[in-house]
Scaffold this motif. Structure first.
Motif, mmCIF file in Angstrom:
data_model
loop_
_atom_site.group_PDB
_atom_site.id
_atom_site.type_symbol
_atom_site.label_atom_id
_atom_site.label_comp_id
_atom_site.label_asym_id
_atom_site.label_seq_id
_atom_site.Cartn_x
_atom_site.Cartn_y
_atom_site.Cartn_z
ATOM 1 N N PHE A 1 36.917 5.230 -15.167
ATOM 2 C CA PHE A 1 36.315 3.997 -15.081
ATOM 3 C C PHE A 1 35.069 3.684 -16.610
ATOM 4 O O PHE A 1 35.271 3.933 -17.271
ATOM 5 N N GLU A 2 34.247 2.903 -16.433
ATOM 6 C CA GLU A 2 33.591 2.633 -17.514
ATOM 7 C C GLU A 2 32.024 2.942 -17.387
ATOM 8 O O GLU A 2 31.399 2.615 -15.980
ATOM 9 N N VAL A 3 31.383 3.028 -18.209
ATOM 10 C CA VAL A 3 30.018 3.584 -18.556
ATOM 11 C C VAL A 3 29.155 2.162 -18.829
ATOM 12 O O VAL A 3 29.674 2.251 -20.256
ATOM 13 N N LYS A 4 28.985 1.215 -18.745
ATOM 14 C CA LYS A 4 28.300 0.107 -18.480
ATOM 15 C C LYS A 4 26.494 0.280 -19.080
ATOM 16 O O LYS A 4 26.022 1.047 -18.153
ATOM 17 N N ASP A 5 25.595 -0.366 -19.890
ATOM 18 C CA ASP A 5 24.367 -0.590 -19.637
ATOM 19 C C ASP A 5 23.749 -1.027 -18.351
ATOM 20 O O ASP A 5 22.970 -0.614 -17.538
ATOM 21 N N ALA A 6 24.680 -1.994 -18.289
ATOM 22 C CA ALA A 6 23.704 -2.639 -16.539
ATOM 23 C C ALA A 6 25.397 -3.327 -16.185
ATOM 24 O O ALA A 6 26.421 -4.163 -16.661
ATOM 25 N N ALA A 7 25.521 -3.621 -15.420
ATOM 26 C CA ALA A 7 26.427 -4.027 -14.061
ATOM 27 C C ALA A 7 26.754 -6.040 -14.500
ATOM 28 O O ALA A 7 25.696 -6.621 -14.210
ATOM 29 N N GLY A 8 28.210 -6.063 -14.486
ATOM 30 C CA GLY A 8 27.700 -7.520 -14.540
ATOM 31 C C GLY A 8 28.265 -8.223 -12.947
ATOM 32 O O GLY A 8 28.603 -7.290 -12.446
ATOM 33 N N VAL B 1 30.115 -1.089 -8.785
ATOM 34 C CA VAL B 1 29.232 0.004 -8.932
ATOM 35 C C VAL B 1 29.667 0.786 -9.061
ATOM 36 O O VAL B 1 29.578 0.591 -7.097
ATOM 37 N N VAL B 2 29.603 2.375 -9.514
ATOM 38 C CA VAL B 2 30.242 4.053 -8.301
ATOM 39 C C VAL B 2 28.662 4.124 -8.294
ATOM 40 O O VAL B 2 28.201 4.812 -9.266
ATOM 41 N N THR C 1 22.653 7.780 -19.239
ATOM 42 C CA THR C 1 22.093 6.365 -18.831
ATOM 43 C C THR C 1 22.987 5.519 -18.793
ATOM 44 O O THR C 1 24.556 5.252 -18.436
ATOM 45 N N GLY C 2 22.652 4.072 -17.647
ATOM 46 C CA GLY C 2 23.817 3.285 -17.773
ATOM 47 C C GLY C 2 24.645 3.655 -16.126
ATOM 48 O O GLY C 2 23.904 4.071 -15.744
#
Lengths: 205, 533
Positions: free
Chosen positions: A139-146, A151-152, A162-163
């Motif tokens: 998985f990756e942690v992003k600031d905001a989902a594209g 999203v999990v 955060t994120g």
């Protein structure tokens, strides 16, 4: 004497190989799949490759037992598997360990891809007593989902501070494979043992 | 289909009967040497004299004045020198892999206690570290140490210097490249995905070349020696070097195996690696070193014969007991279960033989560091083999299969038996090869006791945990959760045990490195002999 030593041990092993490997090879060479079995989708096949290379089989079997042998059906793990259930499986992942439950029918018990994603990200977020490793690298942690991101939703306190947690393609494929593991269709090749024989626990077959 | 398999079955049965008849004829004609063969590893002066080069030098005796005996010792020294470089190449590599493999084993054990430990990288996830541990200790440590001991034993046993030792040195290079490549491949996720066969077949081919190169000098030496009677250890070594490549090629052949047949091939191979590769080489070492150290021929040569052929006949068939209750035909499992029970025959033969050889000489254990390892290993062989046979019974297997009980058993065999014997053999042979004393004989005892405490804690703890796990899993009214939580304290005891064993290996590695690369005091060329009271 010396010649005997070079020939006999190999001959004996070769015969054992004929009985234990050669005969099963002949028996199953043209073995048809169970009628209810469907081949893997490309995504599931990719997920299966991840299952193999992450070594899931070292803790999870894929071979439910007959009720006469173990209470697997009672646990919801499904009917005893047959040779016809495995014709699309290479490498085989029968497994020899049940540190975790049998997964041959995990898709029938837990068809939700979302559940699998959370569980892969952090097993203890959904199963408090689990000792399964977490797989944050899927998985990756992003600031905001594209726009195309899956999203999990990880319950607190297991998510990032955060994120948002977003599933990588490997995680999606693995979850698709797990959610698709369903061999609950009726089996042509069962029962493996004759009905005339008693099905006592621990009895000789 | 049914008919062709009935024919195959009948044919293999008939051939085995024929093999048995040939064997009985060979025995009846005394082609195996009898008493003379049992005594062939001694000079007459050596009966009743204990030999252990790992013993502190203070006990050393003066060189014998007997010219005939001096010649014998000189021959043996020449044999040892002939195998020096090949043995060192394999043994030093093996000790390195043992330590790396132990660290990975320890990390794997910790993962059960702390599932989020080192979780951030795919290369360090449990499912990759576990096969790395198994493959490093199986193909790095056990196989390479086994080859080293074989290369040292054969020239001594056939009384001829090793011929073509350079082939074996080249073999060690190939083998090390293979194990290194396999190690990196598994960490990176390139795996065949089948237990015991994880190395990709491309990398396996390096091991095939390396193993074949290591086997060449053994065959050349036996041929050049013209020996007519071969000591029992030689049978085991020859057979092991024939069995392992056969197994390895059949099981790793790409594109041949599929579905449940692949599972059958998998376990036929995996169990035979233990029984037909690690076991015979370790037994070969025990059959040589126990008599050698206590100065008394093996009790019964006939029993060693029974032990050897029993192993060959029965062990080769036991593998499918790993699939009891699985989706394979019942007859297939039954063949393996019956053979597993038949394994009691060779195991008891070996146990009785070793015990009666040792009887009255257990006092030597006190001051012989090597013998401690060998005798502990031989006892573990009996126990682990008996346990393994029982685990192949359906009623026992029902509880133990799919649990940590099997893991405990596997370690008891691979470590308690095979590794302890290989440790002991290496302590005996290195002073002979290098002409030096062990720098710190006391460390050998430290290694021994750490290994013993480690493996016993490992085995007892994990066996209890595994059994409780199996009982919980078999009771449908008990939630699965309980089969996990019940094991937790035992998974910790395993980690503690693994730590102790890893420390033991570090002591061993430092000592071996000091011995090989250091400048320890030179020992007298001849043996460290002492009279047995």
């Amino acid at each position: 004497m010396i010649r005997t030593l070079f020939v006999e041990p190999v001959a004996i092993l070769a015969l054992a190989g004929v009985v234990l490997v050669g005969v099963p090879w002949l028996l199953y060479e043209d073995h048809p799949p169970e009628p209810g079995l469907t081949p893997y989708t490309p995504e599931q096949a990719t997920g299966r490759a991840t299952y193999v290379d992450l070594g899931c089989a070292y803790c999870h079997s894929q071979q439910p037992r007959d009720p006469s042998y173990a209470p697997d059906a009672e646990r919801g793990w499904g009917r005893a598997s047959t040779a016809g259930d495995y014709v699309y499986d290479s490498p085989h992942q029968l497994g020899t360990m049940r540190t975790g439950p049998d997964l041959f029918n995990i898709g029938a018990r837990q068809p939700s891809v979302d559940w699998h994603l959370v569980h892969l990200f952090q097993p203890r977020a959904v199963v408090s007593w689990s000792i399964m490793p977490s797989y944050p690298f899927l998985f990756e942690v992003k600031d905001a989902a594209g726009p195309d991101d899956r999203v999990v939703t990880v319950p607190a306190p297991w998510g990032p501070a955060t994120g948002v947690v977003v599933a990588r393609p490997e995680a999606l494929a693995l979850a698709a494979y797990l959610a698709g593991l369903d061999h609950t269709y009726p089996a042509r090749d069962l029962p493996l043992r004759s009905k005339a024989e008693p099905a006592a626990v621990g009895g000789a077959p | 289909m049914d008919r062709s398999f009935a024919i195959l079955f009948a044919a293999s049965f008939l051939i085995e009967i024929a093999a048995l008849v040939m064997l009985i004829r060979a025995v009846a004609r005394d082609q195996f040497g009898g008493l003379a063969a049992a005594r062939m590893i001694f000079h007459p002066r050596e009966f009743g004299v204990s030999e252990d080069p790992a013993r502190p030098a203070a006990e050393d005796h003066a060189l014998p004045d007997d010219l005939d005996y001096q010649t014998e010792l000189a021959h043996r020294a020449v044999a040892d020198q002939s195998s020096k470089w090949p043995v060192l190449a394999f043994l030093v590599s093996a000790v390195f892999w043992l330590n790396l493999g132990s660290i990975f084993g320890l990390l794997t054990a910790l993962k059960f206690n702390l599932p989020d430990f080192l979780a951030s990288d795919a290369a360090l996830t449990f499912g990759r570290l576990r096969p790395v541990h198994l493959n490093l200790v199986a193909y790095g440590w056990l196989s390479m140490a086994g080859v080293a001991v074989s290369l040292w034993l054969i020239p001594r046993l056939v009384r001829h210097p090793l011929v073509g030792g350079a082939w074996a040195v080249a073999g060690a290079i190939f083998w090390n490249v293979g194990v290194t490549a396999g190690f990196l491949a598994l960490l990176g996720g390139w795996t065949e995905g089948i237990e015991w066969l994880e190395f990709p077949w491309q990398i396996d081919s390096l091991l095939v070349v390396g193993g074949a190169l290591a086997g060449i000098p053994l065959i050349l030496t036996i041929r050049a020696s013209g020996a007519r009677h071969l000591y029992v250890s030689v049978w085991y070594i020859i057979a092991a070097f024939l069995w392992f490549p056969f197994l390895f090629l059949v099981a790793n052949a790409p594109g041949v195996h599929f579905g449940v047949e692949q599972a059958a091939a998998n376990w036929w191979f995996a169990h035979n690696v233990l029984g037909l590769w690690f076991t015979p080489i370790s037994l070969a070492a025990a059959y040589y070193l126990i008599p050698k150290i206590i100065g008394r021929p093996i009790h019964s040569y006939g029993l060693s014969l029974l032990g050897f052929w029993g192993l060959a006949l029965f062990y080769s068939h036991v593998g499918i007991h790993h699939l009891i209750g699985g989706p394979v035909p019942t007859w297939l499992v039954t063949v393996s279960t019956v053979s597993s029970m038949m394994m009691f025959v060779p195991v008891i033969a070996v146990a009785v033989n070793h015990h009666f050889t040792m009887r009255g000489h257990f006092g030597v254990l006190r001051d012989s560091p090597t013998l401690k390892f060998i005798v502990a290993g031989a006892m573990a062989y009996t126990l682990t083999s008996g346990q393994g046979s029982l685990q192949a019974l359906r009623t026992v297997n029902q509880t133990t299969h799919f649990t940590h009980f099997t893991v405990a058993h596997a370690h008891f065999g691979a470590y308690g038996f095979a590794s302890l014997i290989l440790f002991g053999a290496s302590y005996f042979l290195l002073p002979r090869l290098l002409g030096r004393e062990w720098p710190r004989p006391a460390w050998i005892n430290v290694h021994f006791w750490l290994s013993m405490v480690g493996i016993l804690l490992y085995f007892v703890g994990l066996s209890i945990g595994g059994w409780l796990q199996g009982r919980a899993m078999l009771d449908g009214s008990v939630p699965f959760e309980q089969s996990v939580t019940v094991t937790l304290p035992y998974l910790w005891s395993r980690t503690v045990a693994g730590t102790i064993m890893t420390i033991a290996h570090l002591v061993y590695a430092v000592h071996v490195a000091w011995m090989v690369f250091g400048r320890a005091p030179a020992a007298a060329l001849r043996a460290n002999l002492s009279e047995v009271a």
